[in-house]
Design a protein around this motif. Structure first.
Motif, short mmCIF file in Angstrom:
data_model
loop_
_atom_site.label_atom_id
_atom_site.label_comp_id
_atom_site.label_asym_id
_atom_site.label_seq_id
_atom_site.Cartn_x
_atom_site.Cartn_y
_atom_site.Cartn_z
N LYS A 71 0.97 -1.16 0.06
CA LYS A 71 0.04 0.07 -0.15
C LYS A 71 0.83 1.35 -0.04
CE LYS A 71 -4.15 -1.86 0.46
NZ LYS A 71 -5.10 -1.80 -0.66
N PRO A 72 0.81 2.07 -0.96
CA PRO A 72 1.42 3.48 -0.95
C PRO A 72 1.36 4.34 0.35
CG PRO A 72 -0.37 3.67 -2.27
CD PRO A 72 -0.48 2.12 -1.75
N PRO A 73 2.06 5.25 0.35
CA PRO A 73 2.00 6.09 1.84
C PRO A 73 0.73 6.76 2.14
CG PRO A 73 4.28 6.33 0.91
CD PRO A 73 3.29 5.53 -0.04
N SER A 74 0.05 6.76 3.02
CA SER A 74 -1.26 7.25 3.27
C SER A 74 -1.35 7.80 4.91
CB SER A 74 -2.31 6.22 3.07
OG SER A 74 -2.10 5.13 3.96
N ALA A 75 -2.48 8.15 4.97
CA ALA A 75 -2.76 8.57 6.53
C ALA A 75 -2.57 7.37 7.43
CB ALA A 75 -4.06 9.56 6.70
N THR A 76 -2.95 6.37 6.97
CA THR A 76 -3.04 5.02 8.01
C THR A 76 -1.44 4.67 8.05
OG1 THR A 76 -5.46 4.47 7.08
CG2 THR A 76 -3.94 2.74 8.41
N HIS A 77 -0.81 4.59 6.91
CA HIS A 77 0.43 3.94 6.81
C HIS A 77 1.47 5.12 6.24
CE1 HIS A 77 -0.65 -0.14 7.84
NE2 HIS A 77 -1.65 0.03 6.99
N PRO A 78 1.90 6.01 6.93
CA PRO A 78 2.63 7.35 6.50
C PRO A 78 3.93 6.84 5.35
CG PRO A 78 2.06 7.47 8.81
CD PRO A 78 1.70 6.10 8.57
N PHE A 79 4.36 5.77 5.72
CA PHE A 79 5.54 5.45 4.87
C PHE A 79 4.88 4.11 3.93
CE2 PHE A 79 9.49 7.04 7.48
CZ PHE A 79 8.89 8.03 7.26
N GLY A 80 3.79 3.83 3.99
CA GLY A 80 3.31 2.50 3.19
C GLY A 80 3.66 1.47 3.85
N THR A 81 3.38 0.30 3.13
CA THR A 81 3.62 -1.18 3.75
C THR A 81 4.37 -1.81 2.56
OG1 THR A 81 1.41 -1.87 2.43
CG2 THR A 81 1.32 -1.42 4.80
N ASP A 82 5.00 -2.81 2.97
CA ASP A 82 5.84 -3.74 2.20
C ASP A 82 5.16 -4.88 1.60
OD1 ASP A 82 5.59 -5.54 4.11
OD2 ASP A 82 7.77 -5.51 4.94
N ARG A 83 6.06 -5.79 1.05
CA ARG A 83 5.26 -6.66 0.27
C ARG A 83 4.37 -7.78 1.30
NH1 ARG A 83 10.31 -10.50 -2.02
NH2 ARG A 83 10.99 -11.05 -0.04
N LEU A 84 4.72 -7.79 2.40
CA LEU A 84 4.00 -8.55 3.25
C LEU A 84 2.95 -7.93 4.04
CD1 LEU A 84 6.96 -10.87 4.63
CD2 LEU A 84 5.49 -11.46 2.93
N GLY A 85 2.82 -6.70 3.97
CA GLY A 85 1.76 -5.91 4.23
C GLY A 85 2.24 -5.28 5.54
N ARG A 86 3.57 -5.32 5.97
CA ARG A 86 3.94 -4.62 7.28
C ARG A 86 4.28 -3.32 7.00
NH1 ARG A 86 8.86 -8.96 7.40
NH2 ARG A 86 9.26 -8.11 5.58
N ASP A 87 3.92 -2.70 8.04
CA ASP A 87 3.96 -1.04 8.08
C ASP A 87 5.62 -0.87 8.07
OD1 ASP A 87 2.85 1.66 8.63
OD2 ASP A 87 4.08 1.59 10.14
N VAL A 88 5.69 0.00 6.97
CA VAL A 88 7.22 0.38 6.59
C VAL A 88 7.79 1.40 7.79
CG1 VAL A 88 8.83 1.73 4.82
CG2 VAL A 88 7.13 0.10 4.30
N LEU A 89 6.80 2.47 8.20
CA LEU A 89 7.28 3.23 9.31
C LEU A 89 7.61 2.54 10.67
CD1 LEU A 89 7.64 6.09 10.48
CD2 LEU A 89 5.19 6.32 11.01
N ALA A 90 6.97 1.55 11.04
CA ALA A 90 7.06 0.77 12.17
C ALA A 90 8.46 0.04 12.05
CB ALA A 90 5.96 -0.13 12.42
N ARG A 91 8.64 -0.47 10.79
CA ARG A 91 10.09 -1.15 10.69
C ARG A 91 11.13 -0.33 10.69
NH1 ARG A 91 9.96 -6.29 9.31
NH2 ARG A 91 11.89 -6.15 8.05
N VAL A 92 10.97 0.90 10.21
CA VAL A 92 12.11 1.88 10.32
C VAL A 92 12.17 2.41 11.48
CG1 VAL A 92 12.55 4.24 9.51
CG2 VAL A 92 11.71 2.61 7.76
N LEU A 93 11.35 2.56 12.37
CA LEU A 93 11.60 3.22 13.41
C LEU A 93 12.31 1.98 14.56
CD1 LEU A 93 8.13 4.95 14.29
CD2 LEU A 93 10.38 6.10 13.82
N TYR A 94 11.64 0.83 14.49
CA TYR A 94 12.34 -0.37 15.23
C TYR A 94 13.50 -0.75 14.80
CZ TYR A 94 8.17 -1.32 18.03
OH TYR A 94 7.18 -1.34 18.79
N GLY A 95 13.87 -0.43 13.63
CA GLY A 95 15.06 -0.88 12.68
C GLY A 95 16.40 0.32 13.33
N ALA A 96 15.96 1.43 13.79
CA ALA A 96 16.71 2.13 14.44
C ALA A 96 17.61 1.81 15.66
CB ALA A 96 16.23 3.52 14.82
#
Length: 297
Positions: A71-96
């Motif tokens: 899913k492209p970036p939106s209000a629900t998922h500001p950074f969009g989702t990846d191919r498995l439907g995981r929130d990219v913003l959450a993965r970037v934040l936890y990846g820090a």
């Protein structure tokens, strides 16, 4: 009667020119200060993301939803989702957490081994100095990433091993800087005067030499943290670091390769996080260097 045009005199004409210079100088000073504030703010936000990511997102970085795939970036998922439907913003934040802690651990390993070796090379006999310098030359003869890949090949993939590999590659950098600084301080006048006045070697080492030598280490270490994060992400991208589904920035870049033609966001946002982190630590390191050299920030 001929009207006289109100031409300004030379003194008034020069006033705007004199006022323009301070404005330009002020703008030139505000830009580095703004960059320093922005870099410090980003590093602070990075620390919050590393230790308290749940304050910044409500999504689980490992929880996927196939129906929400790419899913492209939106209000629900500001950074969009990846191919498995995981929130990219959450993965970037936890990846820090992974990228920052591995980078800090690598820099710490470089400091722990590089500083004592540099001190020994700068203080002890010429034979020991020569041996340590040749060791630095051997390590430096390999490109940093290639040496880290070689170490990981023997130790195996994983977060601890990749931190050790990148840390070993940085030992000569700190060792040479500390060696040069030690030799400079060792021959300084105040050290000679302390010796003449009867100060013991240990007292001179602890009170005069060590504090002046170690002041350069935080400056180099601050810049080097950004470099280690970049190296760790590169090794993770090659599959030598944390393994999927770990939300590490290099792993995210590797996972985004297959979908980059149809979805840019799974790769662009972790790449931007790496870039901004390296730039921020470099800016802060340069500020520390200016203060260390006695220049205005």
């Amino acid at each position: 009667m001929t009207e006289t045009l109100p031409f300004p005199d030379s003194s008034s004409a020069g006033a705007p020119g004199r006022l323009a210079r301070p404005r330009l100088a002020g703008a030139a000073l505000r830009l580095p200060r703004a960059a320093t504030i922005a870099a410090a703010g980003f590093v602070a936000a990075l620390a919050v993301a590393a230790f308290f990511p749940q304050l910044l997102t409500r999504y689980d970085p490992l929880a996927g939803d196939v129906l929400a795939s790419l899913k492209p970036p939106s209000a629900t998922h500001p950074f969009g989702t990846d191919r498995l439907g995981r929130d990219v913003l959450a993965r970037v934040l936890y990846g820090a957490r992974y990228s920052l802690l591995i980078g800090l651990a690598s820099a710490a390993i470089s400091v722990v081994f590089g500083v004592p070796l540099g001190l020994l090379a700068g203080l002890r006999s010429r034979l020991l100095d020569e041996a340590i310098c040749r060791l630095f030359d051997v390590i430096s003869s390999f490109p940093g990433v290639l040496l880290a890949m070689l170490v990981v090949t023997f130790l195996g993939a994983g977060m601890e091993n990749i931190a050790v590999a990148v840390g070993i590659a940085g030992v000569p950098k700190f060792g040479r800087i500390v060696r040069a600084q030690t030799q400079l301080v060792r021959d300084a006048d105040y050290v000679t005067h302390a010796s003449i006045y009867g100060r013991g070697r240990i007292d001179i080492f602890v009170r005069h030499l060590l504090p002046n030598v170690l002041t350069a280490v935080p400056v180099v270490a601050t810049v080097y943290v950004g470099t280690t994060i970049l190296a760790v992400s590169g090794l993770s991208f090659l599959g030598l670091g944390p393994q999927p589904p770990t939300p590490e920035w290099g792993v995210m870049l590797a996972e985004s390769r297959d979908v980059l033609r149809v979805a840019w966001w799974p790769g662009v946002f972790p790449g931007a996080a790496i870039t901004l982190t390296v730039i921020s630590f470099t800016v802060l390191g340069n500020v520390l260097q200016r203060r260390f050299e006695g220049r205005a920030s």
